[in-house]
Design an enzyme around this catalytic site. Structure first.
Site, mmCIF file in Angstrom:
data_model
loop_
_atom_site.group_PDB
_atom_site.id
_atom_site.type_symbol
_atom_site.label_atom_id
_atom_site.label_comp_id
_atom_site.label_asym_id
_atom_site.label_seq_id
_atom_site.Cartn_x
_atom_site.Cartn_y
_atom_site.Cartn_z
ATOM 1 N N ARG A 172 0.831 -1.303 0.048
ATOM 2 C CA ARG A 172 -0.132 0.013 0.050
ATOM 3 C C ARG A 172 0.746 1.180 -0.065
ATOM 4 O O ARG A 172 0.255 2.484 -0.529
ATOM 5 C CB ARG A 172 -0.892 0.021 1.319
ATOM 6 N N ARG A 176 9.579 5.776 -3.268
ATOM 7 C CA ARG A 176 9.863 6.981 -4.273
ATOM 8 C C ARG A 176 11.334 7.280 -4.325
ATOM 9 O O ARG A 176 11.803 7.467 -3.251
ATOM 10 C CB ARG A 176 9.068 8.089 -4.272
ATOM 11 N N ARG A 251 -8.674 -6.547 13.517
ATOM 12 C CA ARG A 251 -7.921 -5.636 14.686
ATOM 13 C C ARG A 251 -8.931 -4.225 15.072
ATOM 14 O O ARG A 251 -9.636 -3.899 14.105
ATOM 15 C CB ARG A 251 -6.705 -4.868 13.738
ATOM 16 N N ARG A 282 0.298 5.598 16.495
ATOM 17 C CA ARG A 282 0.658 7.100 16.015
ATOM 18 C C ARG A 282 -0.150 7.952 16.698
ATOM 19 O O ARG A 282 -1.042 7.619 17.625
ATOM 20 C CB ARG A 282 0.110 6.997 14.624
ATOM 21 N N GLU A 308 -3.302 6.486 19.106
ATOM 22 C CA GLU A 308 -4.016 5.115 18.618
ATOM 23 C C GLU A 308 -3.217 3.824 19.337
ATOM 24 O O GLU A 308 -1.967 3.895 19.034
ATOM 25 C CB GLU A 308 -4.086 5.106 17.265
ATOM 26 N N TYR A 356 -10.121 -4.949 3.132
ATOM 27 C CA TYR A 356 -9.185 -3.660 3.575
ATOM 28 C C TYR A 356 -9.552 -2.513 2.615
ATOM 29 O O TYR A 356 -8.638 -2.078 2.003
ATOM 30 C CB TYR A 356 -7.907 -4.003 3.813
ATOM 31 N N ASP A 358 -10.577 1.092 1.205
ATOM 32 C CA ASP A 358 -10.296 2.688 1.521
ATOM 33 C C ASP A 358 -11.636 3.343 1.099
ATOM 34 O O ASP A 358 -12.246 2.633 0.555
ATOM 35 C CB ASP A 358 -9.277 3.068 0.690
HETATM 36 P P1 FAD Z 1 -18.412 1.627 8.329
HETATM 37 O O1 FAD Z 1 -17.769 3.030 8.353
HETATM 38 O O2 FAD Z 1 -17.672 0.934 9.451
HETATM 39 O O3 FAD Z 1 -19.779 1.679 8.573
HETATM 40 C C1 FAD Z 1 -20.656 0.509 8.983
HETATM 41 C C2 FAD Z 1 -21.822 1.166 9.894
HETATM 42 O O4 FAD Z 1 -22.536 -0.335 10.271
HETATM 43 C C3 FAD Z 1 -21.252 1.323 11.469
HETATM 44 O O5 FAD Z 1 -21.580 2.828 11.456
HETATM 45 C C4 FAD Z 1 -21.890 0.329 12.329
HETATM 46 O O6 FAD Z 1 -21.995 1.076 13.440
HETATM 47 C C5 FAD Z 1 -22.928 -0.175 11.600
HETATM 48 N N1 FAD Z 1 -23.357 -1.459 12.129
HETATM 49 C C6 FAD Z 1 -22.743 -2.390 12.240
HETATM 50 N N2 FAD Z 1 -23.156 -3.530 12.810
HETATM 51 C C7 FAD Z 1 -24.506 -2.952 12.933
HETATM 52 C C8 FAD Z 1 -25.845 -3.427 13.455
HETATM 53 N N3 FAD Z 1 -25.812 -4.720 13.873
HETATM 54 N N4 FAD Z 1 -26.811 -2.803 13.414
HETATM 55 C C9 FAD Z 1 -26.728 -1.343 13.061
HETATM 56 N N5 FAD Z 1 -25.786 -0.895 12.628
HETATM 57 C C10 FAD Z 1 -24.493 -1.516 12.473
HETATM 58 N N6 FAD Z 1 -9.795 5.171 4.430
HETATM 59 C C11 FAD Z 1 -9.219 5.943 3.415
HETATM 60 O O7 FAD Z 1 -9.744 6.220 2.232
HETATM 61 N N7 FAD Z 1 -8.404 6.912 3.993
HETATM 62 C C12 FAD Z 1 -7.967 6.819 5.274
HETATM 63 O O8 FAD Z 1 -7.291 7.573 5.567
HETATM 64 C C13 FAD Z 1 -8.636 5.889 6.011
HETATM 65 N N8 FAD Z 1 -8.134 5.905 7.380
HETATM 66 C C14 FAD Z 1 -8.763 4.856 8.322
HETATM 67 C C15 FAD Z 1 -8.306 4.792 9.481
HETATM 68 C C16 FAD Z 1 -8.962 3.713 10.337
HETATM 69 C C17 FAD Z 1 -8.428 3.599 11.739
HETATM 70 C C18 FAD Z 1 -9.838 2.883 9.857
HETATM 71 C C19 FAD Z 1 -10.254 1.921 10.730
HETATM 72 C C20 FAD Z 1 -10.304 2.953 8.548
HETATM 73 C C21 FAD Z 1 -9.563 3.852 7.765
HETATM 74 N N9 FAD Z 1 -10.094 4.145 6.395
HETATM 75 C C22 FAD Z 1 -9.459 4.887 5.583
HETATM 76 C C23 FAD Z 1 -11.041 3.198 5.636
HETATM 77 C C24 FAD Z 1 -12.384 3.737 6.021
HETATM 78 O O9 FAD Z 1 -12.793 4.054 7.158
HETATM 79 C C25 FAD Z 1 -13.526 2.501 5.439
HETATM 80 O O10 FAD Z 1 -13.260 2.464 3.907
HETATM 81 C C26 FAD Z 1 -14.992 3.212 5.209
HETATM 82 O O11 FAD Z 1 -15.150 3.938 6.216
HETATM 83 C C27 FAD Z 1 -15.965 2.189 5.327
HETATM 84 O O12 FAD Z 1 -17.211 2.285 5.158
HETATM 85 P P2 FAD Z 1 -18.388 1.439 5.370
HETATM 86 O O13 FAD Z 1 -19.566 2.046 5.264
HETATM 87 O O14 FAD Z 1 -18.017 -0.071 4.719
HETATM 88 O O15 FAD Z 1 -18.124 0.919 6.969
HETATM 89 N N1 UDP Z 2 3.422 0.726 7.907
HETATM 90 C C1 UDP Z 2 4.949 0.847 8.632
HETATM 91 N N2 UDP Z 2 5.344 2.110 8.968
HETATM 92 C C2 UDP Z 2 4.516 3.008 9.115
HETATM 93 C C3 UDP Z 2 3.339 3.062 8.527
HETATM 94 C C4 UDP Z 2 3.044 1.843 7.914
HETATM 95 O O1 UDP Z 2 5.413 -0.127 8.527
HETATM 96 O O2 UDP Z 2 5.133 4.116 9.572
HETATM 97 C C5 UDP Z 2 2.968 -0.437 7.373
HETATM 98 C C6 UDP Z 2 2.216 -1.138 8.550
HETATM 99 O O3 UDP Z 2 2.389 -2.615 8.210
HETATM 100 C C7 UDP Z 2 0.794 -0.636 7.951
HETATM 101 C C8 UDP Z 2 0.905 -0.790 6.452
HETATM 102 O O4 UDP Z 2 2.308 -0.217 6.209
HETATM 103 O O5 UDP Z 2 -0.149 -1.637 8.461
HETATM 104 C C9 UDP Z 2 -0.007 0.114 5.706
HETATM 105 O O6 UDP Z 2 0.037 1.435 6.299
HETATM 106 P P1 UDP Z 2 -1.115 2.286 6.026
HETATM 107 O O7 UDP Z 2 -0.859 3.755 6.642
HETATM 108 O O8 UDP Z 2 -1.657 2.425 4.504
HETATM 109 O O9 UDP Z 2 -2.245 2.044 6.936
HETATM 110 P P2 UDP Z 2 -3.657 2.257 7.610
HETATM 111 O O10 UDP Z 2 -3.758 3.704 6.799
HETATM 112 O O11 UDP Z 2 -4.692 1.481 6.955
HETATM 113 O O12 UDP Z 2 -3.493 2.249 9.048
#
Ligand code: FAD
Ligand code: UDP
Length: 373
Positions: A172, A176, A251, A282, A308, A356, A358
């Protein structure tokens, strides 16, 4: 009692986009969420003028023009570019891995010198076909960067040794031989002005859509199913089936959020702690997603930070990251076979598909599913 075309379980991006697209076709939806708010994991909350990313930092980035145009109809995006800093025992490095990183690590100055250093370390490790994350990382950037910037962070993030993780996770990240600190290889990137919650609220703002929060599907399943012709389920796929074949692994993340009476804590939105000893992965300083300013362009006097902590998901907790390894892949296939028999139900989103994804991928999937519905 009202009857709907769709019951949508989950008011996250998948549920909101699907509901909006069906509304365009004249179809009605009841969108429920067990949380007391919309927007799922992209939910933002305003604290002292700062949009706090409550479930972790979310930076919108995509190469998909259709998705970019789509989100821009519901929000205005700023020019934020993600450039995290890695902190390894107080040594700071630029991310993703680029010429600044290589210069700090090895003192190399030209792309040719950096490439030679990586090639030398790759050759010394003797890796030809990377079989896991460790081998993939070393073959991409060499052993020094693996040891200081990848090994500890990854083990904290996933709770597993790098040798037990799939190689694709590290692919991911860009590598560069240029001085470009942009964390993503994306044509389009930014943060919605006013926060993600407002963007999702705009998506859901349609007379065909009814939203009911604080409602857990599993608490009232039969009655809720009876309210609609079809169901779109965006919760965890194994939960839908009562975990009858066993638990998929996820996780989870715990966020420790603090409001600080100072204007600048770390000078950047994201600092990754890449050593194994620091317990958090982080620290996010939310104001820097919007350049430290409020909507009128004024500097904000305070700051909000979130540490986190990554942990293994336990029943009852919040699942965040699917663990897409072989073992879970096998179990997922069995759940997918059960899902295929549920004719009235569409499984979507990061948890419903156990992928996984985005944000942009989730939106693309929801647009595709709605177009086919
Ligand atoms: P969710 O946003 O999880 O929505 C699912 C919803 O279903 C939740 O609100 C939950 O409460 C509800 N639900 C579940 N079970 C039930 C139930 N039984 N009854 C009623 N409601 C229920 N993507 C990026 O593009 N850029 C980023 O920088 C990025 N950072 C991230 C950082 C973290 C820590 C995490 C965890 C994810 C990150 N993502 C990022 C990914 C992004 O969060 C997801 O791709 C996106 O939000 C998923 O949308 P979704 O609708 O599939 O799921
Ligand atoms: N990663 C790492 N060091 C960093 C940042 C990321 O080793 O400083 C690795 C780690 O395994 C992570 C993966 O790269 O799970 C993908 O990172 P990303 O930032 O895309 O993860 P997310 O946004 O999903 O938390």
């Amino acid at each position: 009692m009202a009857h709907y075309d769709y019951l949508i379980v989950g008011a996250g991006l998948y549920g909101a986009v699907f509901a909006r697209e069906m509304a365009k076709k004249g179809k009605t939806s009841l969108v429920i969420d067990k949380r007391p708010h919309i927007a799922g994991n992209v939910y933002t909350e305003k604290v002292e003028g700062i949009n706090v990313h409550v479930y972790g930092a979310h930076i919108f980035h995509t190469n998909n023009k259709e998705v970019w145009d789509y989100v821009n109809t519901y929000a205005t995006f700023n020019r934020f570019t993600n450039s995290p800093v890695a902190n390894y025992h107080g040594e700071l490095y630029s991310l993703p891995f680029n010429m600044y990183t290589f210069n700090k690590m090895w003192g190399v100055v030209t792309p040719e010198e950096a490439a030679a250093k990586i090639a030398e370390q790759r050759a010394a490790a003797g890796i030809t076909e990377p079989r896991n994350l460790e081998e993939q990382a070393i073959s991409l950037v060499g052993t020094d960067i693996y040891e200081k910037l990848i090994k500890g962070y990854t083990q904290k993030q996933w709770g597993r040794a790098c040798t037990e993780l799939p190689a694709f996770i590290i692919k991911r990240l860009p590598v560069r031989l240029t001085f470009d600190n942009n964390y993503f290889n994306a044509l389009y990137q930014g943060i919605p002005v006013g926060g993600y919650t407002q963007m999702v609220a705009n998506m859901l703002d349609d007379p065909h859509i009814t939203v009911q929060l604080g409602t857990d599907y599993f608490d009232d399943r039969e009655r809720l199913n009876g309210l609609a012709d079809r169901v779109v389920y965006t919760g965890p796929i194994d939960a839908y089936f009562g975990y009858q074949l066993g638990y998929l692994q996820y996780r989870s993340v715990r966020f420790e959020t603090e409001l600080l009476d100072q204007p600048n804590f770390q000078g950047n939105a994201a600092v990754n702690y890449t050593d194994a000893e620091t317990p958090w992965t982080r620290i996010i300083e939310h104001k820097w997603f919007e350049f430290g300013k409020d909507e009128n362009g004024n500097d904000l006097p305070k700051t909000v930070i979130s540490r986190e902590y990554s942990s293994e998901w336990q029943p009852g907790g919040e699942p965040y990251y699917p663990v897409n390894d072989e073992k879970n892949g096998e179990l997922l296939k069995q759940y997918q076979a059960l899902a295929a028999k549920e004719e009235k139900v569409l499984f979507g989103g990061r948890l419903g598909e156990y992928k996984y994804y985005d944000m942009d991928q989730v939106i693309a999937q929801a647009l595709r599913a709605a177009a086919q519905a």
